[in-house]
Design an enzyme around this catalytic site. Structure first.
Site, mmCIF file in Angstrom:
data_model
loop_
_atom_site.group_PDB
_atom_site.id
_atom_site.type_symbol
_atom_site.label_atom_id
_atom_site.label_comp_id
_atom_site.label_asym_id
_atom_site.label_seq_id
_atom_site.Cartn_x
_atom_site.Cartn_y
_atom_site.Cartn_z
ATOM 1 N N GLU B 58 -33.008 -24.694 -39.221
ATOM 2 C CA GLU B 58 -32.055 -23.827 -39.928
ATOM 3 C C GLU B 58 -31.752 -24.336 -41.333
ATOM 4 O OE1 GLU B 58 -31.835 -24.575 -36.766
ATOM 5 O OE2 GLU B 58 -31.723 -22.651 -35.716
ATOM 6 N N GLN B 80 -30.993 -17.063 -35.168
ATOM 7 C CA GLN B 80 -31.191 -16.498 -33.822
ATOM 8 C C GLN B 80 -29.838 -16.168 -33.181
ATOM 9 O OE1 GLN B 80 -33.903 -18.338 -30.602
ATOM 10 N NE2 GLN B 80 -35.037 -16.779 -31.710
ATOM 11 N N PHE B 81 -28.882 -17.036 -33.378
ATOM 12 C CA PHE B 81 -27.484 -16.786 -33.007
ATOM 13 C C PHE B 81 -26.630 -17.372 -34.133
ATOM 14 C CE2 PHE B 81 -29.455 -16.363 -28.924
ATOM 15 C CZ PHE B 81 -28.643 -15.536 -28.171
ATOM 16 N N ALA B 82 -25.505 -16.736 -34.411
ATOM 17 C CA ALA B 82 -24.605 -17.239 -35.453
ATOM 18 C C ALA B 82 -24.273 -18.710 -35.220
ATOM 19 C CB ALA B 82 -23.317 -16.428 -35.469
ATOM 20 N N ASP B 83 -24.118 -19.041 -33.936
ATOM 21 C CA ASP B 83 -23.724 -20.407 -33.570
ATOM 22 C C ASP B 83 -24.675 -21.454 -34.168
ATOM 23 O OD1 ASP B 83 -22.016 -19.662 -30.654
ATOM 24 O OD2 ASP B 83 -23.336 -18.219 -31.595
ATOM 25 N N PHE B 84 -25.969 -21.099 -34.288
ATOM 26 C CA PHE B 84 -26.934 -22.078 -34.792
ATOM 27 C C PHE B 84 -26.930 -22.169 -36.312
ATOM 28 C CE2 PHE B 84 -28.936 -20.621 -30.692
ATOM 29 C CZ PHE B 84 -28.330 -21.631 -29.973
ATOM 30 N N HIS B 125 -23.255 -19.413 -27.680
ATOM 31 C CA HIS B 125 -23.934 -18.151 -28.004
ATOM 32 C C HIS B 125 -22.903 -17.026 -28.146
ATOM 33 C CE1 HIS B 125 -27.274 -20.493 -26.264
ATOM 34 N NE2 HIS B 125 -28.093 -19.690 -26.908
HETATM 35 C C1 LIG Z 1 -30.688 -25.329 -33.601
HETATM 36 C C2 LIG Z 1 -31.139 -24.213 -32.732
HETATM 37 N N1 LIG Z 1 -31.767 -23.163 -33.295
HETATM 38 C C3 LIG Z 1 -32.180 -22.127 -32.528
HETATM 39 C C4 LIG Z 1 -31.966 -22.128 -31.185
HETATM 40 C C5 LIG Z 1 -32.393 -20.926 -30.336
HETATM 41 N N2 LIG Z 1 -33.442 -21.326 -29.375
HETATM 42 C C6 LIG Z 1 -33.135 -21.637 -28.107
HETATM 43 S S1 LIG Z 1 -34.463 -22.174 -27.252
HETATM 44 C C7 LIG Z 1 -35.488 -21.927 -28.574
HETATM 45 C C8 LIG Z 1 -36.934 -22.268 -28.454
HETATM 46 C C9 LIG Z 1 -37.098 -23.688 -28.030
HETATM 47 O O1 LIG Z 1 -38.438 -24.063 -28.014
HETATM 48 P P1 LIG Z 1 -38.863 -25.522 -27.610
HETATM 49 O O2 LIG Z 1 -38.014 -26.530 -28.300
HETATM 50 O O3 LIG Z 1 -40.322 -25.631 -27.804
HETATM 51 O O4 LIG Z 1 -38.483 -25.618 -26.056
HETATM 52 P P2 LIG Z 1 -39.025 -24.692 -24.870
HETATM 53 O O5 LIG Z 1 -38.104 -23.516 -24.779
HETATM 54 O O6 LIG Z 1 -40.424 -24.316 -25.198
HETATM 55 O O7 LIG Z 1 -38.923 -25.542 -23.662
HETATM 56 C C10 LIG Z 1 -34.770 -21.450 -29.676
HETATM 57 C C11 LIG Z 1 -35.355 -21.137 -30.985
HETATM 58 C C12 LIG Z 1 -31.280 -23.242 -30.646
HETATM 59 N N3 LIG Z 1 -31.008 -23.313 -29.331
HETATM 60 N N4 LIG Z 1 -30.891 -24.262 -31.431
#
Ligand SMILES: Cc1ncc(C[n+]2csc(CCOP(=O)(O)OP(=O)(O)O)c2C)c(N)n1
Lengths: 336, 321
Positions: B58, B80-84, B125
């Site tokens: 981010e 993806q979510f405001a929280d992030f 979220h």
């Molecule tokens: C800082 C942050 N940004 C975005 C998200 C939203 N998000 C949740 S899971 C995910 C994908 C995660 O992928 P990976 O780290 O490869 O783990 P996997 O789900 O493949 O096990 C995203 C983008 C988040 N949780 N945290």
């Protein structure tokens, strides 16, 4: 990389122990998926299907006195580390009696007092917290301890990952950072996530030891993870493990994972670690089919019992809820 | 034809991409997948090379947008979510928000924040963080409550020469529908009277507009005429429209889904008491979420946030004073 020389019998025993956690995790995940489809779970459901071998290998390689920060696909590692099925079910169903008391749900659970850190959603954020626990224990004179943190390959793109890995290296902390490279972060394929040939290469830049492993091969995961844990425990500083595997489910149960290309599904990475482990146990005559079936039905009964029990438990009550986020009650504002 | 709040956001982005070659979209999973909520569905196909998947970074996502803005482009960032977005907070409030003031070079970035509570989403979220952005000089913070505003305000955000935090409420995504997209709109910075009344003014924004309208409907059966002001943008805040409404009703209830300390509701009340004290027949009141993280379980969540019932109850109390 390490050459492990172990007796076949002990290898078999370790595999068997890990397999049973894998099996229970898979069946528990299946139950959550079924409850989700039946509309019985509020919010998302996140499964570890295809990642149980790696996750279980982490859990069984840790001692109860270690620190563990599992992530969303670590039902197996959680069970192996000591989390109960009841804790998992209570959190997913929002029971007031669970560790999160309905305040948080699904995979966002843990018991920090028992060394199991409750993940926040923000990816990468748990690693430095594990560092902090390790740092504090060292200050307190506790030795021989290890902390493991799990993440997906997508989370290696966060600043938090880089900051925490560097921090652990600078402090020479016994951190074992396990990256499950399941080829996709939600829908994003690896070629939009990183450009290096092997994520393990990230370690050298931080002066950290690295290990790669085939993530659906239980024997390999046990070898590599236990070796890395031993290295960290022996004072060799942070260890980065990169496991290559494939997520055999959607990102969450709302997602059909239509973006996963058939070539990957049909590749060796797409083979189910649970089936492979079962084949190994049968082949080595560590267990026969009848025994596998018994373990399966035992696990199913345990899970069904837990669900039946939790469904009768009280849900959180907004009128009984203590609406403050502070422990210092006299400094909490606006309570009603 | 009917169009949802979420589809309006997609359509606005499609139009911005179509009409302005400087526009591009960058964010996690926004490409072929179409975004976690499908707000960019098919846009990558329609606009090749201009809708790009970002790594989970981010801070770097916002930083890249600022760099592109310096080069004259108009990035739309999807968190993806405001929280992030808190992970990219530094780049928003220290980089984007100060650029023009320091250099006279404009920073036309739009940061889309899918925000607000939905049942079962839990503490990470669900957050409403419009006020922390609004606190910083140099940013505009908009909070559309209707399908029409989601569409027109997103287009306006992209056309604006300053960083805009576009707070789109996830609770409204699917169930809020309109017959068609608007052809004209109020500008950013103008509030809207969502319902006219003479007994009490409810000032609110985003999803809480609908809770307030439902409360007003309920109170109408008891003989009360409630005026509902939809702020539309929380920064700038349309003090004139608020004061004019309070002048008509003499009573002010301010409702927000965000936490109670400080924030938009406090700002509104501060301004009304400072500038319109003599218009008030009773002390102004506000209703916010409770001062805890957003709870996961629906039983707790429903009690944590204001609802039409708690809004109606607060209004009744105020009408009796
Ligand atoms: C800082 C942050 N940004 C975005 C998200 C939203 N998000 C949740 S899971 C995910 C994908 C995660 O992928 P990976 O780290 O490869 O783990 P996997 O789900 O493949 O096990 C995203 C983008 C988040 N949780 N945290």
């Amino acid at each position: 990389m390490l050459q492990t020389v172990s007796e076949p019998r002990t290898i078999g025993a370790a595999q068997l122990a890990a397999y049973r956690f894998m099996l229970r995790a898979r069946l528990l995940d299946d139950k959550f998926a079924a409850l989700y489809r039946a509309g019985k779970i509020h919010g998302g459901v996140f499964l570890g299907r295809g990642q149980e071998a790696l996750s279980a290998a982490i859990g069984v390689s840790l001692k109860k006195t270690d620190v563990f920060a599992p992530l969303i696909r670590d039902a197996a590692g959680r069970l192996a580390f000591g989390e109960t099925i009841l804790d998992a079910v209570r959190t997913y169903l929002g029971s007031a009696l669970g560790p999160m008391r309905g305040r948080d749900g699904n995979v966002h659970r843990g018991r920090p007092q028992d060394g199991c850190l409750p993940m926040i959603s923000h990816l990468g954020a748990m690693i430095s917290v594990v560092n902090g626990v390790l740092f504090a224990r060292r200050m307190k004179g506790v030795t021989g301890l290890v902390g493991a943190a799990c993440l997906g390959e997508g989370a290696t793109s966060t600043g938090s990952f880089h900051e925490a890995l560097n921090q652990a290296a600078v402090e020479k902390l016994p951190l074992v950072l396990v990256v499950a490279n399941n080829q996709y972060a939600y829908s994003t394929p690896n070629d939009r996530q990183f450009a290096c040939a092997d994520l393990a290469d990230k370690a050298v830049g931080y002066g950290v030891e690295a290990h790669s492993v085939v993530g659906n091969d239980l024997a390999a995961c046990l070898d590599v993870v236990s070796h890395a844990v031993a290295r960290a425990r022996a004072g060799h500083g942070p260890q980065l493990i990169v496991a290559n595997l494939l997520r055999l489910c959607g990102h969450g149960e709302h997602d059909d994972a239509g973006y996963i290309v058939p070539e990957l599904k049909n590749s060796p990475l797409g083979r189910d670690c649970l089936k492979l482990a079962e084949e190994f146990l049968l082949q080595e005559k560590i267990a026969d089919r009848a025994q596998l079936a018994v373990w399966r039905s035992e696990a199913i009964r345990e899970i069904e019992d837990a669900v039946a029990q939790v469904q009768r438990e009280p849900l959180p009550d907004p009128f009984a809820e203590n609406w403050t986020a502070l422990s210092t009650e006299n400094l909490a504002e606006g309570r009603e | 034809m009917s169009i949802t709040y979420l589809e309006a956001i997609r359509e606005a982005q499609a139009r911005a991409l179509r009409e302005d070659p400087r526009v591009f979209i960058y964010g996690q999973d926004v490409g072929a997948f179409g975004g976690a909520f499908k707000a960019t569905k098919n846009l990558q196909k329609e606009f090749p090379g201009r809708v790009l998947d970002a790594p989970i970074s981010e801070d770097a996502i916002v930083g890249l947008a600022v760099g592109a803005a310096i080069e004259g482009l108009r990035p739309i960032i999807e968190m993806q979510f405001a929280d992030f977005s808190t992970v990219g907070f530094n780049q928003i409030v220290n980089q984007a928000a100060t650029l023009f003031w320091r250099t006279q070079v404009v920073c036309p970035i739009t940061v889309r924040l899918p925000f607000g509570g939905t049942s079962g989403s839990g503490p990470f979220h669900s957050q409403c963080i419009e006020a922390i952005y609004a606190h910083y000089p140099g940013v505009i913070v908009v909070t559309p409550a209707t399908v029409e505003d989601a569409y027109s305000m997103l287009l306006a955000a992209v056309a604006t020469n300053d960083p805009v935090i576009f707070c789109e409420h996830k609770f409204l995504y699917y169930h809020l529908k309109a017959e068609k997209l608007p052809s004209e709109a109020l500008p950013i910075g103008k509030a809207r009277i969502a319902r006219e009344g003479r007994d009490l003014t409810i000032v609110t924004y985003s999803a809480m507009v609908h809770e307030a309208l439902a409360a007003a409907t309920e109170l109408a059966t008891e003989g009360w005429e409630i005026e509902v002001v939809d702020l539309r943008s929380v920064k700038p805040l349309d003090t004139d429209t608020i004061i004019a409404s309070v002048a008509r009703t003499g009573r002010l209830l301010c409702v927000g889904e965000a936490w109670p300390w400080g924030g938009v509701t406090a700002e509104v009340i501060a301004r009304v008491t400072a500038e319109g004290y003599g218009l008030l027949d009773a002390p102004p009141q506000r209703l916010n979420a409770k001062d805890t993280p957003v709870p996961y379980h629906p039983n707790l969540w429903a009690a944590h946030r204001p609802t039409s019932r708690s809004v109606a109850a607060a209004a009744r109390n105020l009408l009796r004073t």
